[in-house]
Design a protein around this motif. Structure first.
Motif, PDB file in Angstrom:
ATOM      1  N   ASN A 107      -9.696  -3.522  -2.981  1.00  0.00           N
ATOM      2  CA  ASN A 107      -9.057  -2.337  -3.558  1.00  0.00           C
ATOM      3  C   ASN A 107      -8.500  -2.605  -4.944  1.00  0.00           C
ATOM      4  O   ASN A 107      -8.592  -1.760  -5.840  1.00  0.00           O
ATOM      5  N   SER A 108      -7.891  -3.795  -5.126  1.00  0.00           N
ATOM      6  CA  SER A 108      -7.336  -4.127  -6.440  1.00  0.00           C
ATOM      7  C   SER A 108      -8.421  -4.242  -7.502  1.00  0.00           C
ATOM      8  O   SER A 108      -8.220  -3.849  -8.652  1.00  0.00           O
ATOM      9  N   SER A 119       0.585   0.521  -9.870  1.00  0.00           N
ATOM     10  CA  SER A 119      -0.467  -0.461 -10.166  1.00  0.00           C
ATOM     11  C   SER A 119      -1.556   0.149 -11.031  1.00  0.00           C
ATOM     12  O   SER A 119      -2.045  -0.486 -11.984  1.00  0.00           O
ATOM     13  N   ASN A 168       0.804  -1.226   0.000  1.00  0.00           N
ATOM     14  CA  ASN A 168       0.000   0.000   0.000  1.00  0.00           C
ATOM     15  C   ASN A 168       0.835   1.274   0.000  1.00  0.00           C
ATOM     16  O   ASN A 168       0.332   2.344   0.355  1.00  0.00           O
ATOM     17  N   LYS A 207       0.991   1.916  -5.387  1.00  0.00           N
ATOM     18  CA  LYS A 207      -0.407   2.122  -5.764  1.00  0.00           C
ATOM     19  C   LYS A 207      -0.495   2.913  -7.073  1.00  0.00           C
ATOM     20  O   LYS A 207      -1.321   2.615  -7.944  1.00  0.00           O
TER      21      LYS A 207
END
Length: 579
Positions: A522-523, A467, A459, A464
């Motif tokens: 979250n992904s 990603s 995180n 992030k």
């Protein structure tokens, strides 16, 4: 208290502490895999690697392996028995540390206050109960402390110090605490003798000096002995365990940090009592390790083990002081009853650990038992099975397990040892390329990177950002997704699953652990799978409705809904989730 009361109280605490430490392990997601791989290399080649052989980006960068001997022990145990043998070793080491600690505590306190102090402080260990070389260090730490404390009564105990320091310097970098304790002891001797000649005639001083010299018995000689003072000279990456508690409490919801703060008044009251009772060296040690615990969360366990006998002493002093009052004398007559009440509380607390109520409520990835979990394994097996073309780019968190599972077939871009990479590389290459798309393309082209593997629980802001960017990059195909790992490749033979809701839904359907489901939420939003993310959350909430993570999400959702008036009720009923 009568003898039978001591026995009952001691047995109840044993049951409590065993439930606390006998837990399943997700340590492969941390450092354990890399430790096993290094242990294998050392055993098979009879050479301790002196460079970063696992990385293709900095393969010749020198580093000092300060825990090589523990890696050999870990590897041999798993080779001779099975990986679960490490769980047994963990329990044995912690139980041995506690037994030695109680023997040390007899110098300061009666049994009741010592048990109470241990019951209050040992739950803090849950934040650091991982299979790491540090486990050996706890036992060594208490041994040195006991040798110092009992030096006038049992000097023979100190005869083992040189051997302990030889092991410690080759097992874990925390041997610096052994240096510190020996230094405090030597200072006490200097103040006691006030004469250099008398100091030279002291056997304790001889043993301390010999122990210092024995630190040189390591593969790197003087540099190895001084390494704790040098390691942060090249440390270009900030990790959680090196952060202070005030910062962590502002960015994380961690019940152990809140509990530490809750115990702080007791710790400071004990410190004042030590000073009043003229226990100056003990007060100094307690203040130093309290500061260290505040300064870096990685020192929390050492604080716990040191605090127990000293807080026990303070509680014992308070109990004695109560006898000066009439009602205090009456209270003494009920000491057996008080001890039995404490025994019942210990057993009830133990139920929280044995039943997994505690871990499933505060969302610890540990359960009572001996099993290991390897969350990253399916993703790594996917890479190996499909023979994905390297080199690979990986994030910091997954590097240690990638070494364990993929090396030597694949080398890593980076792993979770900041000291084994140039600080400039970590700052200007690894972090920056994740935030700067143009730099990322340059670096990927320089190293001919064809596969990307990421931990979905990383995180950090840069990962992030990375990603999100690569998820929208048409040059890369998302070919694998689960609750721990995502894999991208340029291999045209594999299908891109980014726009396949059924693939993600099937992953959710095949997942039964609520923490795994929450990790995917979250992904899934990164891939614009909003409906699937909602399905994952609903399934997690159905599996474990008492989860504190789920309670906090529900609280935030209520704040933004017409039912915001129900937030007070939710917070009241689940107050422990909002500490």
């Amino acid at each position: 208290m009568r003898r039978w009361t001591y026995v009952v109280l001691g047995l109840c605490f044993f049951v409590f502490f065993f439930g606390l430490i006998f837990t399943t392990s997700n340590d492969f997601s941390q450092d354990l895999g890399r430790h096993l791989k290094l242990g294998e290399i050392i055993v098979k080649t009879h050479v301790i690697p002196a460079t970063n052989l696992f990385s293709y980006t900095n393969p010749s960068f020198p580093f000092i392996n300060h825990h090589w001997f523990s890696e050999v022990i870990f590897y041999l145990l798993t080779s001779w028995f099975a990986v679960n043998a490490l769980q047994v070793v963990k329990v044995v080491l912690l139980m041995s540390t506690l037994a030695l600690l109680f023997w040390l505590g007899k110098q300061y306190s009666s049994f009741g206050p010592l048990i109470l102090a241990a019951a209050l402080y040992t739950p803090l260990l849950l934040d650091r109960l991982m299979i790491r070389p540090e486990l050996f260090a706890y036992l060594f730490f208490i041994y040195v402390l006991a040798a110092m404390t009992y030096s006038e009564k049992y000097l023979r105990l100190a005869y083992g110090l040189p051997f302990v320091m030889v092991f410690w310097v080759n097992i874990h970098i925390s041997f610096v605490f052994g240096i510190f304790l020996l230094g405090v002891w030597l200072l006490k001797l200097i103040m006691k003798h006030r004469s250099f000649n008398k100091l030279l005639s002291s056997r304790a001083a001889h043993l301390i000096i010999i122990s210092f010299i024995c630190l040189l018995i390591n593969p790197n000689f003087l540099k190895g002995a001084l390494y704790p003072f040098l390691i942060f000279g090249n440390y270009g990456y900030s990790i959680v365990e090196n952060q202070n508690l005030f910062y962590l409490s502002s960015v994380l919801s961690n019940i152990f940090i809140s509990y530490f703060f809750l115990l702080t008044p007791l710790t400071f009251a004990s410190l004042i009592t030590l000073l009043v009772k003229r226990k100056y060296s003990e007060a100094f040690l307690l203040s130093v390790f309290t500061f260290l615990a505040f300064y870096q969360i990685r020192h929390l366990s050492f604080f716990v083990f040191l605090a127990i006998p000293y807080v026990g002493f303070a509680m014992h002093s308070w109990w004695i002081a109560l006898q000066n009052y009439p009602w205090g004398k009456q209270l003494k007559t009920y000491s057996d009853l008080i001890a039995l009440g404490g025994s019942v509380l210990l057993l009830l607390s133990a139920v929280l650990f044995y039943s997994n109520w505690f871990s499933s409520t505060i969302d610890l990835p540990k359960r009572f038992g001996v099993q290991f979990t390897q969350a990253y394994e399916p993703g790594m097996e996917f890479i190996l099975h499909n023979n994905l073309k390297g080199p690979i780019f990986n994030d910091f968190d997954i590097g240690g397990y990638a070494i364990y599972k993929l090396y030597p077939r694949y080398s890593v871009f980076v792993d979770n040892r900041p000291e084994t990479y140039p600080a400039q590389f970590m700052q200007d290459i690894y972090i920056r390329l994740q935030e700067d798309d143009s730099l990322r393309k340059q670096v990927f082209q320089r190293y001919h990177i064809n596969t990307v593997v990421l931990s979905i629980t990383d995180n950090t802001p840069w990962t992030k950002t990375f990603s999100a960017n690569i998820a929208n990059d048409p040059d890369w195909k998302l070919v694998y997704f689960d609750s721990a790992v995502v894999v991208y490749t340029k291999d045209t033979s594999l299908p891109d699953v980014r726009n396949k809701p059924d693939y993600f839904q099937q992953t959710i359907d095949n997942t039964s652990d609520y923490l795994d489901l929450l990790a995917m939420v979250n992904s899934l939003t990164v891939y614009k799978q909003t409906t699937t993310a909602e399905n994952a959350f609903r399934k997690a909430a159905k599996i474990n409705p008492r989860s504190c993570i789920i309670k906090r999400v529900q609280y935030q959702n209520l704040l933004q809904s017409p039912y915001f008036d129900k937030t007070a009720e939710l917070k009241w009923n689940s107050w422990y989730c909002f500490l």
